[in-house]
Design an enzyme around this catalytic site. Structure first.
Site, PDB file in Angstrom:
ATOM      1  N   CYS A   1       0.803  -1.225   0.000  1.00  0.00           N
ATOM      2  CA  CYS A   1       0.000   0.000   0.000  1.00  0.00           C
ATOM      3  C   CYS A   1       0.833   1.271   0.000  1.00  0.00           C
ATOM      4  O   CYS A   1       0.284   2.361  -0.204  1.00  0.00           O
ATOM      5  CB  CYS A   1      -0.931   0.007   1.205  1.00  0.00           C
TER       6      CYS A   1
ATOM      7  N   HIS B   1      -2.211  19.808   6.550  1.00  0.00           N
ATOM      8  CA  HIS B   1      -3.136  18.718   6.241  1.00  0.00           C
ATOM      9  C   HIS B   1      -2.387  17.390   6.297  1.00  0.00           C
ATOM     10  O   HIS B   1      -1.206  17.316   5.937  1.00  0.00           O
ATOM     11  CB  HIS B   1      -3.761  18.912   4.853  1.00  0.00           C
TER      12      HIS B   1
ATOM     13  N   HIS C   1      -2.659   6.942   5.225  1.00  0.00           N
ATOM     14  CA  HIS C   1      -3.176   5.804   4.469  1.00  0.00           C
ATOM     15  C   HIS C   1      -4.364   5.170   5.188  1.00  0.00           C
ATOM     16  O   HIS C   1      -4.278   4.795   6.356  1.00  0.00           O
ATOM     17  CB  HIS C   1      -2.055   4.773   4.277  1.00  0.00           C
TER      18      HIS C   1
ATOM     19  N   ASN D   1     -10.408   0.626   1.939  1.00  0.00           N
ATOM     20  CA  ASN D   1      -8.959   0.639   1.739  1.00  0.00           C
ATOM     21  C   ASN D   1      -8.682   0.402   0.254  1.00  0.00           C
ATOM     22  O   ASN D   1      -8.747  -0.730  -0.224  1.00  0.00           O
ATOM     23  CB  ASN D   1      -8.302  -0.435   2.606  1.00  0.00           C
TER      24      ASN D   1
ATOM     25  N   HIS E   1      12.457   1.403   5.058  1.00  0.00           N
ATOM     26  CA  HIS E   1      12.274  -0.022   4.760  1.00  0.00           C
ATOM     27  C   HIS E   1      12.790  -0.842   5.938  1.00  0.00           C
ATOM     28  O   HIS E   1      13.960  -0.762   6.293  1.00  0.00           O
ATOM     29  CB  HIS E   1      13.037  -0.389   3.477  1.00  0.00           C
TER      30      HIS E   1
ATOM     31  N   HIS F   1     -14.403   5.350   5.110  1.00  0.00           N
ATOM     32  CA  HIS F   1     -15.842   5.123   5.184  1.00  0.00           C
ATOM     33  C   HIS F   1     -16.470   5.073   3.791  1.00  0.00           C
ATOM     34  O   HIS F   1     -17.299   4.192   3.506  1.00  0.00           O
ATOM     35  CB  HIS F   1     -16.488   6.243   6.005  1.00  0.00           C
TER      36      HIS F   1
END
Length: 513
Positions: A245, A408, A412, A445, A324, A441
């Site tokens: 992702c 802002h 994720h 995802n 990572h 919502h």
């Protein structure tokens, strides 16, 4: 002075008297002063300390300049004439230095526009329909069905998320052809809208980066796009697979590096995930969670290194920081595609996932902090570390206030728990995580594209102002935590056919926990 107390009102014979007791004690400023304003003042003072130090120097220079007459200027001119060689050498070094700086400085990368795919209504999957389909497939036992029902209830997803066409059939049809159709529908839908909104011709694209973690056919997804839009033969195309992702930020970073090398060109970054062939039809609980969370979505982003595009661009890329943790075995296996004991393939999520994500975030913000936080926050953080070291760990470390660095936050939308933990650990306010919660919502995802749906939400709400900074944070298998920082170049309005165009007035909604 009399020691004080409160005022008393007494009544006698119809007369009212007021007696006031004075106090000798001063008010407790630690209790009466709101410390957040003290901290804000400290932040302004430290951030402008260099300017304040230069003010006396500027004043002295102006005073000296005002006292200079024509005779002084003539003496200066004669001095320069007699030292002509020194002047020429200094000028040459100055010109050479400026030339080297101009030639080697990083080129600004502009985000001209982006588009997020909004699927058609017939692909919506309300909870009841989702559970009915899961029951009718006869692949799940009662325990697994109840587990999925509980996950859905607590997930933070709403009733209007989307699943691919193949999953709406009984039995489902997870074929290669159906997976290709899903990929084509979401990628082409996002790209068609992007090209329409920017008036950029596909032939003008010089760099193409596509990321999709779990579906990597031959020819590749990037080749599908080249074929569909008849992109030019010398296009530099890349297809990133298996990166989870957080791959959307990785794709942006790759495009940024390529735009530093190749002048005067456009780069398109397409981020998506494919669900059709990656639905799990078994009963292992850790592999059922992705079924409940992942939904259809895609984004297409147009980047440019052309100076002329600054006027119409929405944002400028400021920083990309990648972390990572794959060297650690637990981190490497916490999101892992495998087969269960029945031979059914799915993605398993470890119970240590949140702890590993927290460690990756800590490493990432340790790198990001010094380059984005105001010096006031850096000094406070450094001081707390020194005090903790001297007192042998008895002092809690100071958590930097990232709200002073960013306006802002696009976290994720991996799940409600991810958003909750970041809100708590970064000490954010509900409005800072509103875009992430509402994206989860409304769309679920959507993997690497979720941070763009969140940015689109902020724009649709009319909150993006010129100079605002945006922090996109993404987590992915491996395990990775990646950040991208953008600066708004103008008051940004939502683009045509945005993902929130039909529903922004309904949001925010209260999410049942």
């Amino acid at each position: 002075m009399d020691q004080g107390g409160p005022a008393h009102v007494a009544s006698a014979g119809g007369h009212v008297g007021v007696r006031i007791h004075h106090t000798r004690r001063l008010p407790d400023f630690l209790q009466s002063v709101n410390l957040k304003y003290v901290k804000l003042g400290y932040h302004y003072l430290i951030s402008n300390l260099l300017t304040l130090c230069f003010i006396p120097l500027i004043i002295v220079t102006l005073i000296e300049a005002s006292q200079t007459d024509l005779r002084d200027l003539r003496h200066l001119w004669l001095h320069l004439q007699y030292n002509l060689v020194s002047v020429i050498i200094c000028s040459a070094f100055l010109v050479f230095g400026l030339t080297v700086y101009i030639m080697t400085r990083p080129r600004p990368i502009y985000l001209v526009d982006y588009s997020c795919y909004r699927p058609p209504d017939h692909l919506k999957a309300p909870f009841r329909r989702f559970m009915d389909h899961s029951r009718q497939t006869n692949d799940f036992d009662d325990s697994s069905l109840e587990f999925q029902r509980k996950i859905l209830k607590r997930s933070g997803l709403g009733e209007e998320t989307y699943v691919p066409e193949a999953m709406h059939h009984i039995p489902p049809r997870p074929s290669m052809a159906a997976a290709r159709e899903e990929a084509e529908e979401v990628m082409y839908g996002a790209l068609d809208n992007l090209f329409a909104n920017t008036d950029v011709k596909p032939k003008d694209i010089g760099i193409l980066v596509v990321n999709c973690s779990l579906f990597n056919p031959t020819p590749s997804l990037s080749a599908m796009i080249v074929n569909k839009y008849k992109l030019r033969g010398n296009i530099r195309s890349f297809n990133l697979g298996g990166m989870g992702c957080s791959a959307g930020v990785i794709a942006v970073d790759l495009a940024k590096d390529l735009l530093q090398i190749h002048r005067n060109t456009y780069a398109v970054v397409v981020s998506t995930e494919n669900i059709t062939q990656n639905w799990y039809f078994g009963n292992k609980k850790s592999m059922l969670i992705p079924n409940c969370l992942f939904r259809v979505g895609a984004s297409a982003v147009l980047l440019s290194n052309k100076a002329v595009d600054r006027r119409r661009a929405k944002y400028r890329l400021v920083h990309v920081v990648r972390t990572h943790k794959g060297a650690d075995d637990k981190a490497y296996r916490c999101v892992y595609q495998e087969q269960d004991d029945k031979g059914k393939t799915g993605v398993s999520l470890s119970k240590d996932l949140m702890a590993i994500a927290g460690g990756a975030l800590k490493t990432n913000i340790t790198t990001l902090g010094p380059i984005v936080l105001p010096i006031s926050e850096q000094l406070l953080f450094f001081s707390s570390l020194v005090v903790k070291k001297l007192l042998n760990g008895d002092v809690k470390p100071y958590i930097p206030d990232f709200k002073l660095a960013f306006d802002h936050f696009c976290i994720h939308a991996g799940g409600r728990a991810v958003i909750d933990e970041l809100e708590k650990n970064l000490q954010l306010l509900p409005i800072h995580v509103e875009a992430s919660r509402m994206t989860l919502h409304r769309f679920g995802n959507t993997s690497s594209s979720s941070i763009w749906y969140e940015l689109a939400y902020t724009e649709a709400k009319g909150r993006m102002r010129k100079g605002n900074r945006v922090w996109q944070i993404a987590f992915g298998s491996g395990f990775k935590c990646n950040s991208a920082v953008w600066e708004a170049l103008r008051n940004v309005q939502p683009s045509r056919n945005g993902p929130w165009e039909d529903s922004i007035d309904k949001y925010p909604v209260k999410v049942v926990s």
